[in-house]
Write a protein that holds these residues in place. Structure first.
Motif, PDB file in Angstrom:
ATOM      1  N   ILE A  86       0.846  -1.194   0.000  1.00 62.05           N
ATOM      2  CA  ILE A  86       0.000   0.000   0.000  1.00 62.05           C
ATOM      3  C   ILE A  86       0.883   1.247   0.000  1.00 62.05           C
ATOM      4  CG2 ILE A  86      -1.661   1.360   1.332  1.00 62.05           C
ATOM      5  CD1 ILE A  86      -2.957  -1.188   2.250  1.00 62.05           C
ATOM      6  N   ASN A  87       0.654   2.088  -0.986  1.00 64.82           N
ATOM      7  CA  ASN A  87       1.433   3.319  -1.090  1.00 64.82           C
ATOM      8  C   ASN A  87       0.735   4.495  -0.424  1.00 64.82           C
ATOM      9  OD1 ASN A  87       3.571   2.143  -2.612  1.00 64.82           O
ATOM     10  ND2 ASN A  87       2.290   2.245  -4.448  1.00 64.82           N
ATOM     11  N   ASN A  88      -0.550   4.322  -0.104  1.00 64.28           N
ATOM     12  CA  ASN A  88      -1.296   5.369   0.581  1.00 64.28           C
ATOM     13  C   ASN A  88      -0.888   5.432   2.053  1.00 64.28           C
ATOM     14  OD1 ASN A  88      -2.881   3.794  -1.518  1.00 64.28           O
ATOM     15  ND2 ASN A  88      -4.058   5.689  -1.504  1.00 64.28           N
ATOM     16  N   LYS A  89      -1.343   6.472   2.735  1.00 63.42           N
ATOM     17  CA  LYS A  89      -1.014   6.651   4.144  1.00 63.42           C
ATOM     18  C   LYS A  89      -1.721   5.610   5.003  1.00 63.42           C
ATOM     19  CE  LYS A  89      -1.095  10.078   7.894  1.00 63.42           C
ATOM     20  NZ  LYS A  89      -1.458  11.467   8.288  1.00 63.42           N
ATOM     21  N   ILE A  90      -0.949   4.905   5.833  1.00 64.27           N
ATOM     22  CA  ILE A  90      -1.481   3.892   6.756  1.00 64.27           C
ATOM     23  C   ILE A  90      -1.171   4.346   8.175  1.00 64.27           C
ATOM     24  CG2 ILE A  90      -1.551   1.442   7.351  1.00 64.27           C
ATOM     25  CD1 ILE A  90       0.051   0.904   4.769  1.00 64.27           C
ATOM     26  N   VAL A  91      -2.162   4.296   9.043  1.00 66.87           N
ATOM     27  CA  VAL A  91      -1.939   4.686  10.435  1.00 66.87           C
ATOM     28  C   VAL A  91      -2.461   3.609  11.383  1.00 66.87           C
ATOM     29  CG1 VAL A  91      -2.021   7.157   9.950  1.00 66.87           C
ATOM     30  CG2 VAL A  91      -4.122   5.959  10.568  1.00 66.87           C
ATOM     31  N   PHE A  92      -1.846   3.534  12.535  1.00 69.75           N
ATOM     32  CA  PHE A  92      -2.305   2.641  13.603  1.00 69.75           C
ATOM     33  C   PHE A  92      -2.486   3.454  14.861  1.00 69.75           C
ATOM     34  CE2 PHE A  92      -0.712   0.021  17.283  1.00 69.75           C
ATOM     35  CZ  PHE A  92      -1.948  -0.544  17.560  1.00 69.75           C
ATOM     36  N   SER A  93      -3.668   3.365  15.464  1.00 68.77           N
ATOM     37  CA  SER A  93      -3.958   4.101  16.696  1.00 68.77           C
ATOM     38  C   SER A  93      -3.818   3.178  17.893  1.00 68.77           C
ATOM     39  CB  SER A  93      -5.376   4.676  16.656  1.00 68.77           C
ATOM     40  OG  SER A  93      -6.332   3.654  16.405  1.00 68.77           O
ATOM     41  N   THR A  94      -2.995   3.570  18.856  1.00 65.11           N
ATOM     42  CA  THR A  94      -2.821   2.753  20.057  1.00 65.11           C
ATOM     43  C   THR A  94      -3.233   3.528  21.305  1.00 65.11           C
ATOM     44  OG1 THR A  94      -1.252   1.563  21.455  1.00 65.11           O
ATOM     45  CG2 THR A  94      -0.376   3.439  20.226  1.00 65.11           C
ATOM     46  N   SER A  95      -3.918   2.827  22.202  1.00 65.10           N
ATOM     47  CA  SER A  95      -4.223   3.393  23.525  1.00 65.10           C
ATOM     48  C   SER A  95      -3.399   2.677  24.591  1.00 65.10           C
ATOM     49  CB  SER A  95      -5.722   3.244  23.829  1.00 65.10           C
ATOM     50  OG  SER A  95      -6.072   1.877  23.908  1.00 65.10           O
ATOM     51  N   PHE A  96      -2.511   1.789  24.126  1.00 64.87           N
ATOM     52  CA  PHE A  96      -1.620   1.008  24.988  1.00 64.87           C
ATOM     53  C   PHE A  96      -2.365  -0.044  25.801  1.00 64.87           C
ATOM     54  CE2 PHE A  96       0.347   5.142  24.262  1.00 64.87           C
ATOM     55  CZ  PHE A  96       1.487   4.733  23.596  1.00 64.87           C
ATOM     56  N   GLY A  97      -3.594  -0.384  25.377  1.00 64.75           N
ATOM     57  CA  GLY A  97      -4.288  -1.529  25.946  1.00 64.75           C
ATOM     58  C   GLY A  97      -3.665  -2.807  25.405  1.00 64.75           C
ATOM     59  N   PHE A  98      -4.055  -3.952  25.943  1.00 61.92           N
ATOM     60  CA  PHE A  98      -3.358  -5.189  25.572  1.00 61.92           C
ATOM     61  C   PHE A  98      -3.526  -5.540  24.099  1.00 61.92           C
ATOM     62  CE2 PHE A  98      -7.463  -6.727  27.267  1.00 61.92           C
ATOM     63  CZ  PHE A  98      -7.869  -7.637  26.298  1.00 61.92           C
TER      64      PHE A  98
ATOM     65  N   LYS B  88      -6.085  12.437   9.114  1.00 63.47           N
ATOM     66  CA  LYS B  88      -6.105  13.273   7.924  1.00 63.47           C
ATOM     67  C   LYS B  88      -5.222  12.685   6.827  1.00 63.47           C
ATOM     68  CE  LYS B  88      -5.598  18.088   6.464  1.00 63.47           C
ATOM     69  NZ  LYS B  88      -5.197  19.457   6.890  1.00 63.47           N
ATOM     70  N   GLU B  89      -5.815  12.517   5.640  1.00 65.86           N
ATOM     71  CA  GLU B  89      -5.145  11.981   4.447  1.00 65.86           C
ATOM     72  C   GLU B  89      -4.814  10.498   4.550  1.00 65.86           C
ATOM     73  OE1 GLU B  89      -1.785  14.428   3.583  1.00 65.86           O
ATOM     74  OE2 GLU B  89      -3.011  16.198   3.138  1.00 65.86           O
ATOM     75  N   ALA B  90      -5.228   9.835   5.627  1.00 67.19           N
ATOM     76  CA  ALA B  90      -4.994   8.385   5.731  1.00 67.19           C
ATOM     77  C   ALA B  90      -6.002   7.623   4.878  1.00 67.19           C
ATOM     78  CB  ALA B  90      -5.098   7.931   7.177  1.00 67.19           C
TER      79      ALA B  90
END
Length: 234
Positions: free
Chosen positions: A28-40, A132-134
């Protein structure tokens, strides 16, 4: 859009979590994001991303200003273990100041409306900045977390934000997650060992009792089955 969906579907067919995320990173060349809250759950995904140095996937967190000290400690231990930085996003200062000045420091106990306003300022606004832009948003959502998430799929489309959500742990059980953490020696929030399953802001999170729903410890004073803060529509 169809091409991106096809890549996600191929990623979902890979044999394990590491290979799924590696596939996304490679194709994937598009923007990839991962959101973490630091839960398990998020610590499982963080390990799969950071241990493989998947540099095309941006890992970020929402610092609401009201999280537990144990959460900050887990954040620090994660960065130290993987020699990585996790990008923070914060609430808009002016809006938060006005909200607290008008309603007090803990208005979320007074009404659902005020609780949702607080969540919107502290979580939703910074999340929208982060997304944004992801084109792909990787999450730690699991079907087991609540009845409301039971029918979710590994690949979903967020109509409001016009991006794909990739939920690689959708079929993981709690045991699967902790087995993974133990096997890979991944740091996790010690509050989990004290009955805190779903960990959010400190004033809005409590430990749950045996037999209670996974989400029972969030906004426990609200008599509602659908307890969400606006980050996920489901």
């Amino acid at each position: 859009m169809n091409e991106l969906k096809n890549i996600l579907e191929k990623a979902a067919k890979q044999s394990n979590l590491e290979e799924k995320l590696l596939f996304l990173n490679n194709y994937i060349n598009n923007k990839i994001v991962f959101s973490t809250s630091f839960g398990f759950e998020d610590q499982v995904i963080s390990h799969a991303i950071l241990s493989q140095k998947l540099d095309k996937i941006e890992t970020f967190t929402l610092d609401t200003g009201r999280v537990f000290q144990e959460t900050y400690n887990t954040w620090n231990k994660t960065e130290l273990k993987y020699l990585s930085r996790i990008k923070p996003f914060y609430p808009p200062t002016e809006e938060l100041e006005k909200f607290v000045e008008k309603n007090g420091i803990n208005p979320f106990y007074d009404s659902i409306e005020l609780r949702k306003q607080c969540c919107y300022i502290r979580k939703v606004i910074p999340l929208n900045r982060a997304l944004k832009e992801a084109s792909v948003w990787i999450t730690g959502l699991r079907a087991e977390q609540s009845n409301n998430r039971h029918d979710m799929h590994e690949i979903e489309f967020d109509e409001e934000r016009q991006l794909f959500k990739f939920n690689p742990l959708i079929d993981f059980t709690t045991k699967d997650c902790f087995d993974y953490l133990k096997k890979n020696r991944v740091p996790y929030n010690p509050l989990h060992d004290k009955g805190f399953i779903s960990i959010g802001c400190a004033p809005c999170t409590r430990a749950i009792n045996e037999g209670e729903d996974f989400r029972a410890g969030r906004w426990w004073w609200e008599d509602q089955s659908k307890k969400e803060c606006g980050l996920h529509s489901k």
